[in-house]
Design an enzyme around this catalytic site. Structure first.
Site, short mmCIF file in Angstrom:
data_model
loop_
_atom_site.label_atom_id
_atom_site.label_comp_id
_atom_site.label_asym_id
_atom_site.label_seq_id
_atom_site.Cartn_x
_atom_site.Cartn_y
_atom_site.Cartn_z
N ASP A 190 0.85 -1.18 0.00
CA ASP A 190 0.00 0.00 0.00
C ASP A 190 0.90 1.24 0.00
O ASP A 190 1.86 1.30 -0.76
CB ASP A 190 -0.97 -0.05 1.20
CG ASP A 190 -2.11 0.94 1.08
OD1 ASP A 190 -3.14 0.58 0.49
OD2 ASP A 190 -1.98 2.07 1.57
N TYR A 319 -3.20 11.43 1.75
CA TYR A 319 -3.70 11.42 0.39
C TYR A 319 -3.69 12.83 -0.21
O TYR A 319 -3.39 13.01 -1.39
CB TYR A 319 -5.12 10.84 0.36
CG TYR A 319 -5.14 9.34 0.56
CD1 TYR A 319 -5.31 8.47 -0.52
CD2 TYR A 319 -4.97 8.79 1.82
CE1 TYR A 319 -5.33 7.10 -0.34
CE2 TYR A 319 -4.98 7.41 2.01
CZ TYR A 319 -5.16 6.58 0.93
OH TYR A 319 -5.16 5.22 1.12
N HIS A 372 -4.69 -7.82 -0.05
CA HIS A 372 -3.93 -6.58 0.10
C HIS A 372 -3.13 -6.52 1.39
O HIS A 372 -2.04 -5.95 1.42
CB HIS A 372 -4.92 -5.42 0.03
CG HIS A 372 -4.29 -4.08 -0.14
ND1 HIS A 372 -3.69 -3.68 -1.31
CD2 HIS A 372 -4.17 -3.03 0.72
CE1 HIS A 372 -3.24 -2.44 -1.18
NE2 HIS A 372 -3.50 -2.02 0.05
#
Length: 410
Positions: A190, A319, A372
């Protein structure tokens, strides 16, 4: 510098998690007073987290989950904090089983992503630091450094802007320098994969190799390159493209309006729970619930690190920082030897021929299960692949002694 260093500017302090009981009582009261929304009949998970599922999970969180037991488990591992570039960085530092006898071990820095935390790696710490006690070869031992990204959990919240991937990578290089590691490997998934690649670029004289369980490859613009893709390659890219519109909503919100989102998630534990649990449902190798892939208590412990530290907003800002980076994207091919582990249920499975344009791939593994959050879902597969990749660096004292082309795993 060791953890006992005396220079105040670079001090590394022991850390123990000790959450005030008042915080736990407040959480229980908020959960009991949750104002629940309605849900259309039969929608299940198609419009977000299922209401009956979340109500049951929240009730378990309030009445069955034992934070104190999880806190004690976390405190079994040596933890520290140090201030780097104005941010308090929390990290686990677990030396190999042979450290007391002077036996060598390869230092390995492991970085989580969002909505993960150091909790992702609890099941692999023992096998990686003491392989001989877990069915492996003692020669494969690592000294582990597992930091919390600034703004996440126990490394947050951050108090200034600019904590993009590049700045985190610089902080990691400084952390390893303070710990006295002049030669080390790095691993990540990630956001951890982006930070790990950037770390290899900014600290290439010290990073011997990197192992990734995430690597994003996008459809090529060059028609000739696209024509060279196999049917399997195209299927992977098609899956990513098809999933993007629905599954990227969280990233667009966090990348544009993290402050607005933070009000709800910081005030409502059920809001924070739903925001994280949705990703564990969508990104893991699960079918009915996230617990098909990840134990319930471990999932809630991950959520707790966000809730108890009020870092929903500062982690979401990561982000925003990615959308407003401090420098242009780094160009050119990364020359650091790179290993990639691909887990079948991960939506963004990379295409090797595209990955090789920008990375020096020397090891590539494909697994028929796992998703993930690889270290949580399939700790055995994750451990074995990390050992296999870094084994080659234990026989060469310098990264530049390693040839460009090496054998691969499949």
């Amino acid at each position: 510098m060791s953890e006992t260093g005396t220079d105040a500017a670079f001090a590394i302090e022991p850390f123990v998690i000790d959450i005030p009981q008042a915080d736990l009582d407040d959480l229980a009261a908020r959960l009991a007073a949750t104002r629940w929304p309605d849900e259309l009949p039969g929608v299940g998970w198609s419009q977000g987290v299922s209401l009956p599922y979340l109500q049951e999970l929240a009730e378990y969180w309030r009445t069955g989950y034992d934070w104190r037991a999880q806190e004690a488990y976390l405190n079994r591992f040596p933890q520290f904090t140090t201030v780097i570039d104005g941010a308090t960085v929390h990290f686990l530092h677990i030396r190999s089983a042979g450290a007391a006898t002077g036996a060598g071990a390869l230092p390995l820095l492991i970085t989580h992503g969002w909505p993960g935390s150091v909790v992702e790696f609890l099941d692999v710490i023992g096998p990686l630091t003491d392989p001989g006690a877990h069915g492996g070869d003692a020669a494969d031992a690592f000294d582990l450094v597992i930091p919390s990204i600034p703004g996440y959990g126990l490394s947050g919240p951050t108090r200034d802007g600019g904590w993009d991937v590049h700045r985190v990578a610089l902080a990691w290089a400084e952390l390893m320098r303070r710990l006295g590691y002049g030669r080390y490997g790095a691993q990540g998934g990630d956001w951890g994969h982006a930070i790990t690649r950037e770390l290899a670029a900014v600290d290439g004289d010290h990073v011997v190799g990197i192992h990734l369980n995430t690597l994003l490859t996008l459809p090529p613009d060059d028609p000739a390159e696209a024509a060279g893709l196999t049917d399997e390659d195209r299927a992977r890219l098609d899956r990513l493209i098809a999933a993007e519109p629905e599954m990227s909503g969280y990233a667009k919100i966090q990348g544009t309006r993290p402050q607005t989102l933070a009000y709800g998630l910081t005030d409502s534990p059920v809001g924070q729970l739903a925001w994280i649990v949705e990703k564990f449902m969508e990104w893991t190798d699960s079918t009915e619930t996230p617990e098909d892939a990840v134990p319930r208590d471990r999932l809630l412990t991950d959520v707790m690190l966000y809730w108890l530290t009020a870092t929903a907003g500062s982690s979401a800002r990561h982000y925003w920082e990615a959308a407003h980076p401090s420098r242009p994207p780094r160009g050119g091919r990364l020359t650091t030897p790179t290993g990639v582990a691909v887990f079948a249920a991960d939506t963004a499975r990379p295409v090797r021929r595209l990955a090789e344009r920008d990375n020096t791939i020397v090891h590539w593994s494909e697994f028929d299960r796992g998703g993930h959050f690889a270290a949580m879902e399939e700790p055995g597969l994750f451990t074995d692949d990390v050992r296999a990749f870094f084994r080659r660096f234990r026989v060469s004292p310098r990264r530049h002694d390693i040839p460009d082309k090496m054998s691969t795993a499949s």
